[in-house]
Design an enzyme around this catalytic site. Structure first.
Site, PDB file in Angstrom:
ATOM      1  N   LYS A 160     -10.912  17.665 -25.685  1.00 37.96           N
ATOM      2  CA  LYS A 160     -10.846  18.798 -26.619  1.00 37.96           C
ATOM      3  C   LYS A 160     -12.130  18.890 -27.445  1.00 37.96           C
ATOM      4  O   LYS A 160     -12.577  19.970 -27.825  1.00 37.96           O
ATOM      5  CB  LYS A 160      -9.635  18.608 -27.533  1.00 37.96           C
ATOM      6  CG  LYS A 160      -9.401  19.744 -28.491  1.00 37.96           C
ATOM      7  CD  LYS A 160      -8.042  19.576 -29.123  1.00 37.96           C
ATOM      8  CE  LYS A 160      -8.048  19.964 -30.574  1.00 37.96           C
ATOM      9  NZ  LYS A 160      -8.578  19.077 -31.520  1.00 37.96           N
ATOM     10  N   HIS A 208       5.073  11.953 -26.026  1.00 35.19           N
ATOM     11  CA  HIS A 208       4.251  13.148 -26.194  1.00 35.19           C
ATOM     12  C   HIS A 208       5.065  14.375 -25.800  1.00 35.19           C
ATOM     13  O   HIS A 208       5.738  14.366 -24.766  1.00 35.19           O
ATOM     14  CB  HIS A 208       2.978  13.051 -25.347  1.00 35.19           C
ATOM     15  CG  HIS A 208       1.955  12.162 -25.964  1.00 35.19           C
ATOM     16  ND1 HIS A 208       2.076  10.797 -25.942  1.00 35.19           N
ATOM     17  CD2 HIS A 208       0.816  12.436 -26.640  1.00 35.19           C
ATOM     18  CE1 HIS A 208       1.040  10.265 -26.577  1.00 35.19           C
ATOM     19  NE2 HIS A 208       0.264  11.234 -27.006  1.00 35.19           N
TER      20      HIS A 208
END
Length: 967
Positions: A601, A172
């Site tokens: 999110k 990531h």
């Protein structure tokens, strides 16, 4: 600045010691370490760039410090005037200097944490489990379980032998520091630790001082900015470097400490070498997740072969040392027969070896056996190298190790023989360490997971059904899809041949399955399906594995990410487990992955945390009903907004019965460096994962009371509504977000190989979770972490004033709730709405200012509710160490925040003009030159005015270092 700064640091230190008397100990050395590194750096800065530039750095620092004292926005504007008056070269140097100082502050902190840990161990203190900066080591955990919780030593040993922690390293893009700098930082850390060691001689001190100076200067002179994005192969090599540098030797060292800790509670056995205590997996080169154009089937193949080559090379580099140790002549008859047989059939001399190149005589039987192991390791390495370089190898498979059992067999023979001859003490030396390495790392070093979006499998099956003229798989109902998939899985006919028309996307998916079929099965771990919503998503992958002739199919792991998917996950798993074919296939074992980033999110941190908690409970319940042992794979990021936080607290706050000795968790981006960057960090990471997993299983946290659950459910509805009404429904939000943060400029950092959006166009929904969190972290507003909390608490307390008391009780007694609140409190301690207000003033159009003000009012209200529930007057009043660390770096970060805001203004607004003062930096060079031109020359293709892009990127990197989080 050095003296004044030292005084300022000392005064902050004194204030902190007064804040909570007796809490910050007298032997705390953080201030001393920080001041030493800062002194050295400022001397270097003056030597390289002159007194005037050092004075400019000092002026910026002091204006920041004045702002931190009173939070007067005028100080930020004064600071902005100083920073915008600098010419491009000076601006880059100052941004670089503050970024560098924050990295040095991090190093001072790491050395101090290690120092404090050693002091605690010497005193025999138990760790304070409620404190985010401490964690139990393995010995403390054993003693706590036996002495405080009345578990028998045998129960502890039995649980330990059967537990597994699988750490999954992912690429990531959150590691914003280049590897070149990480290595220099490691050397600075080592110098600092040695300088403060006892009994250091004056000569040693002088040499260490010189080395420290050299490394700090080398780090400052290194370009911090990656000029090209890394490829997946680069990311994999960066990830693998941690194995080479710390993990490889760290695992046997840690397991020895476990043996010692067992001895200290009365267990006179060692952890069996094949006990799967620690395992490692990777996503680097396997993580496609929809459209990652750079992760191709060829990349996956290369990454697996490279890891295989590295593993055999590391074993090979140790085998001669082991041959030197194994000089004994006594052995059991089984080993003697094998050694004599090998002696008769072996080649005479092997000149390409350094040691033992002549044939070993049968009077040294262990060396004969290990010599054969060495030959096979050499061939295994060379075959992987040939396949990697040319795609073929003339070394036959019979001459190499193709599976770990072949490799372990001669080593186990040596171990048994030594024990049979009364030499167990020798067997339990380097040979045991080697056996433990082989059991942990195998022949593939790490097992590679493959991750792909469910839609991509649907594309392939749709192409097949259309080609067979039986309809469109994509348009079929879930029931029809399942019926067809199960019919095909139960049959034996091949589904398609070489005449199947393939788009580029379909070919990519099928070629990936072909790589799984081609390479040894021990290269791979799980096949993870992102955006999984139904049983057909899992059955589709099972069918594609069979059709592509994957001999040992990978376990298929659905990943549930968004709030609705998490809510639907238990029912989806129940439907899957009710299919007879599938239950027979999994043999009573299933893995499910839950995503912390996208759920946060999608719904905000409060609702995501609670839904993740409930989903785990429900999925475990469903698995128990069907007699399935379930492993939950936690996809946690490094930041709080993406599920991060201190490891031990995160594990100990999971619902009871959800870990049961099996933990699988991602270690992402910058967290890899924080966990494995140094030997002592690696050791601590392995301890904290193993200790917390053991404790969770043997001393599970309490379950929430029904009235707590009811209150959490009500608050989660309010929190989600508040979060979504602002992030997804408020028409002004997207424009405000793009203007108020550096989200649009994030991609210029080149910190990852994958695009920052799943789809090239689109709003917040298509933005990946990492840049979403990154952008808000840069402005120190942290909106995704706290938005929704305030509305939820306000609703609960307004509805019934007694709910405040209930929330306070939940905070005191329920680990999950306490950890959730503490982590948000920590984020508030790092936040500063004044910086967000400055960004609004400079970057946001005036018609959006009231919207920004309303968000900041929400921030303050949420903070007040949080303190009320935690029973705190000030943020972090119960954790002075953390408060100390955050306060020390505030003035550095503020300078970078202001520099970033004004740089963005200059980039985005062509009508914004500044008056530059004369160039102030001097620089030593072989020929007279303009240092500004030299610095700007590093980025000749920038579309912005000279120096602005590099200044911006340096502020991003510095703030990320200061917040100790990127995304």
């Amino acid at each position: 600045m050095a003296n004044r700064n030292l005084e300022k640091l000392a005064s902050i230190d004194a204030q902190l010691r007064l804040l909570v008397p007796g809490k910050v100990s007298e032997d705390d050395k953080l201030i001393e370490y920080d001041a030493l590194l800062l002194d050295k750096f400022l001397d270097i800065l003056q030597d390289l760039h002159g007194e005037d530039l050092k004075e400019a750095v000092q002026e910026c620092y002091e204006l920041s410090a004045e702002y931190e004292g009173k939070h007067d926005p005028k100080k930020l504007e004064e600071l902005g005037s100083v920073l915008t008056s600098l010419d491009p070269g000076d601006s880059i140097v100052i941004a670089k200097a503050f970024s560098h100082m924050l990295n040095l502050a991090n190093l001072a902190e790491e050395v101090q944490i290690a120092y404090r840990r050693r002091i605690k161990l010497k005193r025999g203190d138990f760790a304070d489990e409620a404190n985010a900066t401490t964690e139990s080591d393995i010995e403390e955990t054993f003693k706590k379980l036996v002495l405080k919780l009345n578990k028998s030593p045998e129960e502890v040993f039995d649980a330990l032998k059967n537990q597994t922690v699988d750490l999954v390293l992912t690429a990531h893009p959150t590691q914003s520091v280049r590897r070149s700098l990480l290595q220099k930082h490691g050397r600075i850390r080592n110098c600092l630790a040695q300088l403060y060691a006892k009994d250091i001689t004056p000569d040693d001190k002088q040499e260490l001082d010189e080395a420290l100076h050299r490394e700090i200067q080398a780090a400052f002179r290194t370009d911090e900015i990656r000029r090209t994005p890394p490829t997946p192969q680069d990311e994999m090599r960066a990830g693998m470097s941690y194995f080479h540098e710390t993990i490889w030797k760290g695992v046997p060292k840690f397991l020895r400490r476990v043996d010692t800790a067992l001895k200290n509670i009365g267990i006179n056995e060692r952890v069996p070498y094949n006990a799967p205590l620690i395992q490692f997996s990777s996503w680097m080169g396997g993580d496609r997740d929809g459209k990652h154009p750079r992760v191709t089937p060829e990349v996956t193949r290369d990454v697996c072969l490279l890891a295989r080559m590295m593993a055999s090379n590391m074993y090979f580099s140790q085998i001669e040392d082991l041959m030197f140790e194994m000089s004994m002549w006594r052995c059991n008859s089984e080993l003697r027969v094998r050694a004599e047989e090998l002696y008769r059939t072996a080649r005479r001399d092997v000149k390409h070896y350094i040691e033992f190149w002549k044939q070993v005589p049968p009077t040294e039987p262990y060396r004969v056996i290990l010599g054969d192991v060495r030959d096979k390791l050499y061939n295994t390495r060379e075959r992987s190298r040939h396949l990697l370089a040319h795609g073929i190898s003339d070394i036959p498979e019979e001459a190499v190790y193709t599976n770990v059992e072949q490799f372990l067999e001669p080593l186990e023979l040596c171990y048994r023989s030594l024990c049979d001859c009364g030499d167990r003490v020798i067997a339990d030396g380097s040979l045991l360490d080697f056996l433990r390495q082989v059991s942990t790392f195998g022949l593939s070093l790490v097992k590679l997971d493959i991750r792909q979006e469910s839609d991509r499998h649907t594309d392939v099956l749709d192409a097949i059904t259309q080609h067979l003229e039986i309809g469109s798989y994509r348009e079929w109902s879930e029931e029809k899809r399942q019926e067809w998939l199960l019919a095909e899985l139960s049959g034996k006919r091949p589904l398609f041949g070489s005449d199947l028309p393939k788009t580029e996307e379909v070919k990519d998916v099928l070629d990936t399955f072909n790589v799984l079929a081609e390479l040894p099965s021990d290269c791979f771990g799980a096949y993870i399906i992102s955006m999984a919503t139904s049983p057909s998503d899992v059955l589709a992958v099972e069918l594609l594995q069979r059709e592509c002739h994957v001999k040992h199919p990978l376990r298929v792991v659905p990943l549930f990410e968004k709030l609705a998917d998490l809510e639907a996950a238990p029912a989806a798993m129940a439907r899957l487990f009710s299919i007879d074919w599938y239950r027979n296939r999994i043999d009573g074992k299933q893995e499910v992955m839950i995503g912390y980033s996208d759920s946060g999110k999608d719904a905000g941190r409060f609702s995501a945390a609670w839904q993740l908690y409930k989903a785990q409970e429900e999925i475990i319940k469903v698995a128990k009903e069907f007699g399935v042992k379930l492993v939950i794979f936690h996809g946690r990021g490094g930041t709080v907004g993406r599920g991060g936080g201190p490891t031990h607290l995160a594990i100990l706050s999971q619902p009871p019965d959800t870990i049961h000795g099996s933990l699988r968790v991602t270690v992402q981006g910058e967290v890899i460096e924080q966990s494995f960057g140094e030997e002592h960090l690696c050791f601590r990471t392995l301890q904290r994962f193993c200790a917390a997993t053991l404790e969770h299983g043997m001393n599970p946290p309490i379950s929430p009371r029904p009235e707590w659950r009811e209150l959490m459910d009500q608050m989660a509805v309010v929190a989600t509504e508040e979060y979504r009404s602002i992030v997804f429904k408020e028409p002004r939000f997207v424009e405000y977000f793009r203007l108020a943060t550096p989200e649009l400029e994030y991609g210029r950092m080149n910190i990852g190989s994958r695009p920052s959006k799943r789809k090239p166009s689109g709003g917040i929904e298509s933005l990946r979770a990492i840049p979403w969190i990154f952008a808000w972290t840069q402005t120190r507003f942290h909106l995704p972490v706290w938005l929704g909390f305030g509305a939820a608490f306000k609703h609960a307390i307004k509805k019934d004033s007694k709910n405040l008391q209930m929330l306070q009780e939940m905070y005191k007694t329920w680990p999950f709730f306490r950890v959730t609140i503490d982590l948000v409190e920590m984020v508030f301690a790092k936040g500063d709405p004044g910086i967000a207000a400055l960004n609004d003033k400079l970057l946001v159009s005036e018609d959006l200012w009231p919207f920004g003000e309303s968000l900041r009012a929400n921030y303050e209200e949420t903070k007040d509710y949080l303190l009320k529930i935690a029973g705190h007057r000030d943020l972090l009043e119960g954790d002075p160490y953390l408060k100390q660390r955050i306060r020390l770096r505030d003035s550095y970060i503020t300078t970078l925040n202001v520099c970033q805001a004004y740089t963005l203004k200059r980039i985005r607004d062509p009508n914004y003009h500044v008056t530059l003062r004369p160039h102030i930096s001097k620089e030593y060079a072989a020929e007279p030159s303009k240092p500004a031109d030299e610095l700007i020359h590093l980025n000749p293709t920038s579309e912005y005015a000279p120096g602005l892009e590099d200044t911006l990127i340096l502020t991003m990197k510095g703030i990320a270092a200061g917040m100790q989080n990127t995304g």
